[in-house]
Design a protein around this motif. Structure first.
Motif, short mmCIF file in Angstrom:
data_model
loop_
_atom_site.label_atom_id
_atom_site.label_comp_id
_atom_site.label_asym_id
_atom_site.label_seq_id
_atom_site.Cartn_x
_atom_site.Cartn_y
_atom_site.Cartn_z
N UNK A 269 0.83 -1.20 0.00
CA UNK A 269 0.00 0.00 0.00
C UNK A 269 0.87 1.25 0.00
N UNK A 270 0.29 2.34 -0.47
CA UNK A 270 0.92 3.64 -0.29
C UNK A 270 1.68 4.15 -1.49
N UNK A 271 2.13 5.39 -1.37
CA UNK A 271 2.92 6.05 -2.41
C UNK A 271 4.01 6.87 -1.74
N UNK A 314 -8.29 -0.50 2.44
CA UNK A 314 -9.46 0.32 2.23
C UNK A 314 -9.50 0.81 0.79
N UNK A 315 -10.69 1.15 0.30
CA UNK A 315 -10.80 1.62 -1.08
C UNK A 315 -10.12 2.97 -1.26
N UNK A 316 -9.82 3.65 -0.15
CA UNK A 316 -9.11 4.93 -0.20
C UNK A 316 -7.61 4.77 0.03
N UNK A 317 -7.13 3.52 0.02
CA UNK A 317 -5.70 3.28 0.23
C UNK A 317 -5.31 3.19 1.68
N UNK A 330 -9.18 -2.00 14.03
CA UNK A 330 -8.45 -0.73 13.91
C UNK A 330 -8.37 -0.30 12.45
N UNK A 331 -8.25 1.01 12.26
CA UNK A 331 -8.13 1.59 10.92
C UNK A 331 -7.02 2.63 10.94
N UNK A 332 -6.10 2.50 9.98
CA UNK A 332 -4.97 3.42 9.89
C UNK A 332 -5.04 4.21 8.59
N UNK A 333 -5.10 5.53 8.71
CA UNK A 333 -4.92 6.41 7.56
C UNK A 333 -3.41 6.53 7.36
N UNK A 334 -2.88 5.81 6.36
CA UNK A 334 -1.42 5.72 6.25
C UNK A 334 -0.78 7.02 5.77
N UNK A 335 -1.57 7.88 5.13
CA UNK A 335 -1.03 9.18 4.71
C UNK A 335 -0.89 10.12 5.91
N UNK A 336 -1.91 10.15 6.76
CA UNK A 336 -1.90 11.04 7.92
C UNK A 336 -1.29 10.37 9.15
#
Length: 588
Positions: A269-271, A314-317, A330-336
């Motif tokens: 995942x991620x960029x 997640x569909x939002x990455x 748990x849910x991680x917003x990997x950008x934030x």
């Protein structure tokens, strides 16, 4: 600022380097050819460069020889010279005899690997090869279902034990085997109960007949004593059983994770892309830079143990995490780098044993039309939901299946159909699967498999709502049309002792990938012609569980997931470039 496409291109270029720049002092390109003793090129040979023990980072890179025996490693090998190149080759039916290296200046190092035919396959063939002499699939299934949950069998340590049993002087070797394997079953039952009870708040004292324990010790002991004969020092005659799904551009990268760890699953995942690996022995997610191997730990913020177990994109990455313990999602917003955590209980305050979260054909988290996330509850033999907005959770117990035991059903895998209304589930302990309508809150279809030890585990749904079930004990793949509610086919895998743990639908290639826990391979099933191919992994005891498909590159992400800590075997994240040109940016 570079746009997303440029950043992704930069990642792909960087990925060609297989070691961190900070470690690079003498980087060289490596290419060569694998020959037999008559000078003929050998195709589909696994060629691996492994610089040596590594605490973290890219531990090894593997490529395959083409039809002429030629191989080329991507990028450059760090700290390598013609005189110091840690390279090895492996192919069933052959053994490496000699490696000849030659410096080519700016062109790098040219390698010639000589191999000769060899009947002996110990150290190359997987653990499952040692079970091929067993004619009764029911006995194989009983061994797989009861003895291949945390490690392979027979792995090297088990084979040593079998040899010691074999060497006991006795006029009644059958009695020796019976007593010896009975003692081992009791010991492993205790270890299993200890592992699966660890971290549970308010857990009762260890009970060796827990859901993952061997509930019928006598039957399992009998099968082991019957078939685990001989000294287990030699294995011959094993083959992959199907064509290989590799070519001269296939690349496998293995990433070491700091020990001790209990790596279980991994996603890309991620960029720039990172491998995200769940460490079920802690509350940590390990993020691994795919290009450099550099790592960062993200700890699930929870007051009670979590043990990250299941990972879903997640569909939002973003990243969703289901637990091993205590019903914590748990849910991680990997950008934030921000977390949301939901400790879930039933409305009555009871514990929830979450295993899988609802996902779609892209293996991305999907909710029902009311925004609820559905899950399988292995402890309560139930399906359930929670509302991320309110934290409300509820479970629905599966009714008893006529003709199947009421206890030990172990509701395991779960996936959602494209209508966002129907979820499908399977029950590991009673070889059954079925559906649940999330609008009417009623169970609908309910099917059973012929063999009680068939062992359906993790399931997948295709973009056409075809359900795929990997049958762990039976060594088969079930293909089921959820629209007509009819079985399309039941397919024997090439190695029925391979312990296929899960299925992942590949929406890019329109195929199903089936990682195995006992055979060091991932199978590729093409529903168009029902063909099966084999993707071999380069490491012995490579206990596989899940495989993820990166939608941008088409890369496969997986892990070697031996648990618990006392278990021998690798615990690593793995990234696979199939080299088939699939994916928007697929490249070497």
């Amino acid at each position: 600022m570079p746009n997303a496409r440029n950043r992704l291109r930069l990642f792909i270029i960087t990925l060609l380097a297989i070691a961190a720049p900070a470690l690079s002092r003498a980087d060289v390109a490596v290419h060569g050819q694998v020959l037999d003793l008559n000078g003929r090129g050998l195709k589909e040979v696994m060629v691996t460069v492994e610089p040596g023990p590594a605490e973290t980072g890219i531990a090894a890179v593997t490529v395959f020889s083409d039809d002429q025996g030629i191989f080329t490693f991507p990028g450059k090998i760090a700290n390598a010279t013609a005189a110091n190149l840690p390279i090895r080759a492996a192919k069933l039916g052959y053994r490496q005899t000699e490696v000849q290296n030659a410096n080519e200046g700016a062109a790098g190092v040219a390698v010639t690997i000589l191999m000769e035919t060899s009947a002996e396959q110990a150290g190359i063939a997987p653990a499952s090869a040692w079970l091929k002499h067993i004619p009764e699939q029911e006995d194989v299934a009983k061994i797989i279902m009861n003895c291949v949950g945390c490690h392979q069998l027979p792995g090297p340590e088990v084979r040593k034990y079998a040899r010691m049993v074999h060497d006991v002087p006795s006029t009644d070797p059958a009695a020796v085997r019976q007593q010896s394997w009975s003692a081992m079953v009791k010991y492993m039952n205790f270890v299993s109960a200890e592992e699966f009870g660890r971290g549970i708040v308010g857990a009762a004292p260890i009970q060796p007949d827990r859901v993952y324990g061997i509930t019928d010790e006598d039957a399992v002991t009998k099968v082991l004593a019957k078939h685990m004969t001989g000294d287990f020092q030699s294995v011959q005659g094993y083959d992959w059983g199907a064509p290989l799904a590799v070519n001269g551009k296939t690349v496998i990268r293995e990433y070491a994770v700091a020990t001790p760890n209990n790596v279980r699953e991994a996603l890309l995942l991620g960029d720039p892309p990172r491998l995200w690996a769940a460490d079920v022995g802690s509350d940590n997610i390990v993020a691994i830079d795919a290009a450099t191997g550099r790592q960062k730990i993200y700890t699930v913020p929870s007051d009670i143990p979590v043990g990250p177990h299941t990972l879903v994109a997640g569909q939002d990455g973003s990243l969703w995490v289901a637990p091993f313990f205590n019903g914590v999602v748990a849910h991680l917003d990997i950008a934030k780098e921000t977390w949301e955590v939901w400790p879930l209980k039933t409305p009555e305050g009871g514990n929830i044993g979450i295993h899988d979260l609802s996902f779609d054909a892209d293996h991305e988290l999907i909710t029902d039309k009311q925004g609820r996330v559905w899950y399988s509850d292995i402890v309560n033999n139930a399906v359930g939901y929670f509302d991320p907005k309110t934290g409300k959770a509820e479970i629905f117990h599966v009714p008893e299946k006529p003709g199947r035991p009421a206890q030990g059903a172990a509701l395991y895998g779960l996936a959602m159909a494209s209508d966002q209304k129907t979820i499908w589930f399977c029950q590991l302990g009673i070889a059954s699967f079925g559906s649940f309508n999330t609008e009417t809150l009623k169970f609908e279809a309910y099917e059973s498999l012929p063999m009680m030890d068939a062992g359906p585990r993790r399931i997948a749904m295709s973009d056409e709502d075809v359900l795929y079930l990997a049958l762990y004990g039976a060594g088969q793949l079930l293909e089921y049309d959820t629209k007509t509610r009819k079985t399309i086919g039941l397919y024997d895998l090439p190695d029925r002792a391979s312990a296929p743990y899960s299925v992942t639908w590949d929406n890019l290639r329109k195929v199903a990938w089936i990682p195995t826990s006992n055979a060091n391979v991932i199978y590729r099933f093409d529903p168009r012609d029902k063909s099966i191919k084999v993707l071999p992994l380069p490491r012995e005891q490579g206990f596989l569980r899940m495989v993820g498909i990166d939608p941008k590159t088409g890369y496969l992400a997986t892990s070697y997931a031996n648990i618990s800590i006392p278990v021998h075997g690798p615990r690593m994240a793995v990234l696979i470039d199939l080299g088939d040109g699939v994916g928007k940016t697929a490249t070497r």
